[in-house]
Design an enzyme around this catalytic site. Structure first.
Site, mmCIF file in Angstrom:
data_model
loop_
_atom_site.group_PDB
_atom_site.id
_atom_site.type_symbol
_atom_site.label_atom_id
_atom_site.label_comp_id
_atom_site.label_asym_id
_atom_site.label_seq_id
_atom_site.Cartn_x
_atom_site.Cartn_y
_atom_site.Cartn_z
ATOM 1 N N CYS A 42 -49.799 -11.850 44.965
ATOM 2 C CA CYS A 42 -49.278 -12.988 45.714
ATOM 3 C C CYS A 42 -48.024 -13.574 45.062
ATOM 4 C CB CYS A 42 -50.334 -14.085 45.798
ATOM 5 S SG CYS A 42 -51.999 -13.512 46.062
ATOM 6 N N SER A 50 -38.132 -6.982 20.840
ATOM 7 C CA SER A 50 -37.185 -7.902 21.459
ATOM 8 C C SER A 50 -37.308 -9.280 20.844
ATOM 9 C CB SER A 50 -37.459 -7.986 22.970
ATOM 10 O OG SER A 50 -36.497 -8.771 23.617
#
Length: 465
Positions: A324, A198
Site C-alpha cells: 500500500c 554507506s
C-alpha cells in the site's frame, strides 16, 4: 518529533558535523596536487582512509571511497564479475538482498549472465548449507561471485556471514558483503572478499560510500576510470564528506556496545508490547540474531500507507514494506521472500540517542491509530460465530487493494460451516502473502491458489473453527 527511521538514513552525528565543517576549511584543495594545500588535503584523505579501514577490518590500500553505498555495491559486483569472467558467469545472491544488489544481478542476467537466488526462512535468514550448495554450479555457469548482506535492512535479521564466507572460501568463490546496516555496530566477521557500506546509515553525511576489496581478489573496474581511488571510483573525491564519514564511523563504534545494549532493550519492549496492545499483529524477523535498533511488525486489516500517515500526524516517522505504500503495488521483496504478513507493515529503527519516553509514547499511540484505521476500513472486530450456510462462498475482491481482500475474507468465513470453503478472487500481489498469513494467525486452513477465470488469482481457504 521522534524520528524512527534510522535504517533509511541516520541523523547526522555531532562528530560528523564538526568534522564536515572543519574539513570544508582545510580540505577543499585537490589531494592529488603537491603544493601545500594539496598536501594538507591528502593528509586528511589518508587519515580518513586509515580510520575507515580500521573500522572495516582491512588494509587502507584495500579501501576506496565512492559517491554512495549503491555505487560501492555496483562497482564491487561489476568489478568482481569482470575479474572472474574466465571462471564463470553466475552470481549467487540471497532473496532478501538490498535492491542495489538485486538490480546489479538483474543487469548481469540481462547481459547474458546467470543468477541463483538463495531462499530464506520466515526469520529472513539464509541457511548456510543451502547457500553453500548453490556455489556448486560448474562449466560455463560456474559461480563467479556470491553476495550476502550482513544484516537485513527491513527486518534486522543478521545473516550467517562467517559460515557462508567459509563455504565460499572452500569453493574458491569471492563473497561480497553489503554491510550498510551493520557496519556502525561492529566489523563483519568472517573471511569476506569484498565489502560495501554507506555513510548515511551510521550518521555520516549522504553521498559517501566505501568499497573494500581484499588483496588477492581478482578485480577489474568497469567503465571509464582515472587516477583517483585506485581507478575504482573516478572523479574528484568529496573530501569533506569522506572526512566526516570516517570520523562519525569511529565515533559510533566507540559508543556501539553501550548504545546497542540500550536500544536493544527498547526494541525488546516494542517486540513484547505491540502484540499485547494491538490484536492481530505479527512481529517479523529473528528475535535474537538481529540488529539492536530495528523491529518490524505487520497489522492485519490495515492499510500501510494510511497507518504511516496517521503515525506521522502523531509525530512519529516510521517506514513500511507494505504494498500500500509502494508505487509498484507489490509488497516488499523481503517480506515476500520470508512469506510473512505484509499488510499494515511498520519498520521502527531507532537512531542513536532515542529516549525511552519516546518509545513509551509510541506504544501509547499505536493501538488507537491501528484501531482507527481498521474502523475506517470496516474490518471485523472479532471472529464471526458459527452459523449455518452454504458449503462454499466466493468473494470477488478483484481490483481492490490490500488489505481489502483479507477483510472481505474475514467478514464471511463465519458464513460457511466448519469444513466449508471461501474462495477469494484477487489481483493484488499482497494477497498471495496476506491470505496464507491470515489463515495461520486465525487457525484456518489455506488450501491453495489457482488462476481465476478471466483475471487474477483464486485463493481457497477452508474453515477449521
Amino acid at each position: 518529533m521522534p524520528y524512527f527511521d534510522a535504517a533509511s538514513a541516520a541523523p547526522l552525528h555531532p562528530v560528523a558535523r564538526q568534522a564536515l565543517l572543519a574539513s570544508l576549511d582545510e580540505g577543499w584543495a585537490d589531494p592529488a596536487r603537491l603544493y601545500r594545500e594539496g598536501r594538507r588535503a591528502r593528509l586528511l584523505l589518508d587519515a580518513a582512509r586509515e580510520a575507515a579501514a580500521e573500522a572495516v577490518g582491512c588494509r587502507p590500500d584495500e579501501l576506496v571511497f565512492t559517491p554512495s553505498g549503491t555505487r560501492a555495491v555496483h562497482a564491487g559486483i561489476s568489478g568482481a564479475l569482470a575479474g572472474r569472467r574466465r571462471v564463470g558467469n553466475r552470481i549467487v545472491v540471497s532473496a532478501v538482498e538490498h535492491s542495489s544488489v538485486l538490480h546489479a544481478a538483474e543487469s548481469h542476467a540481462g547481459a547474458g549472465g546467470a543468477v541463483t537466488e538463495v531462499p530464506v526462512g520466515r526469520t529472513g535468514a539464509v541457511d548456510a548449507d543451502v547457500f553453500a550448495a548453490a556455489l556448486d554450479a560448474g562449466g560455463a555457469d560456474a559461480v563467479a561471485l556470491a553476495c550476502l548482506q550482513s544484516a537485513n535492512h527491513e527486518v534486522g535479521t543478521e545473516q550467517p556471514v562467517a559460515e557462508v564466507a567459509e563455504a565460499c572460501r572452500a569453493a574458491g568463490v569471492p563473497l561480497l558483503v553489503d554491510a550498510a546496516q551493520s557496519l556502525g555496530w561492529g566489523p563483519v566477521e568472517g573471511g569476506w572478499s569484498l565489502l560495501a557500506a554507506s555513510a548515511h546509515k551510521w550518521g555520516g553525511p549522504a553521498g559517501v560510500g566505501l568499497l573494500a576489496v581484499r588483496k588477492g581478489v581478482r578485480f577489474a573496474p568497469q567503465g571509464p576510470s582515472d587516477e583517483r581511488e585506485s581507478g575504482r571510483a573516478p572523479g574528484f573525491e568529496n573530501l569533506p564528506g569522506i572526512v566526516a564519514a570516517a570520523a562519525s564511523l569511529r565515533a559510533v563504534r566507540a559508543e556501539a556496545a553501550a548504545e546497542g545494549a540500550r536500544l536493544r532493550a527498547l526494541v525488546d519492549r516494542i517486540r513484547a508490547r505491540v502484540p499485547e496492545l494491538v490484536p492481530d499483529v505479527e512481529v517479523v524477523g529473528d528475535p535474537v540474531r538481529r540488529l539492536p535498533h530495528l523491529v518490524t511488525f505487520s497489522c492485519l486489516y490495515v492499510d500501510g500507507e494510511t497507518l504511516l500517515h496517521e503515525l506521522d500526524r502523531e509525530g512519529f516517522s516510521v517506514s513500511s514494506g507494505s504494498s500500500c505504500t509502494s508505487s509498484t503495488l507489490t509488497p516488499s521483496h523481503v517480506l515476500r521472500a520470508m512469506g510473512v504478513l505484509s499488510e499494515g507493515n511498520v519498520r521502527v529503527s531507532l537512531p542513536v540517542g532515542t529516549a525511552a519516553e519516546d518509545v513509551d509514547r509510541f506504544l501509547d499511540v499505536l493501538p488507537g491509530v491501528v484501531a482507527g484505521v481498521r474502523e475506517r476500513l470496516g474490518a471485523p472486530a472479532t471472529s464471526p460465530a458459527a452459523s449455518p450456510g452454504p458449503d462454499s462462498l466466493v468473494v470477488d475482491a478483484l481490483g481492490r487493494r490490500c488489505p481489502i481482500p483479507v477483510i472481505e475474507l474475514a467478514k464471511v468465513i463465519g458464513d460457511v460451516p466448519v469444513g466449508g470453503t471461501v474462495t477469494v478472487l484477487a489481483d493484488d500481489a499482497a494477497a498471495r502473502l496476506d491470505i496464507p498469513a491470515w489463515c495461520e494467525m486465525r487457525g484456518q486452513e489455506y488450501v491453495g491458489e489457482s488462476p481465476a477465470a478471466g483475471s487474477g488469482v483464486a485463493y481457497v481457504v477452508r474453515r477449521l473453527n
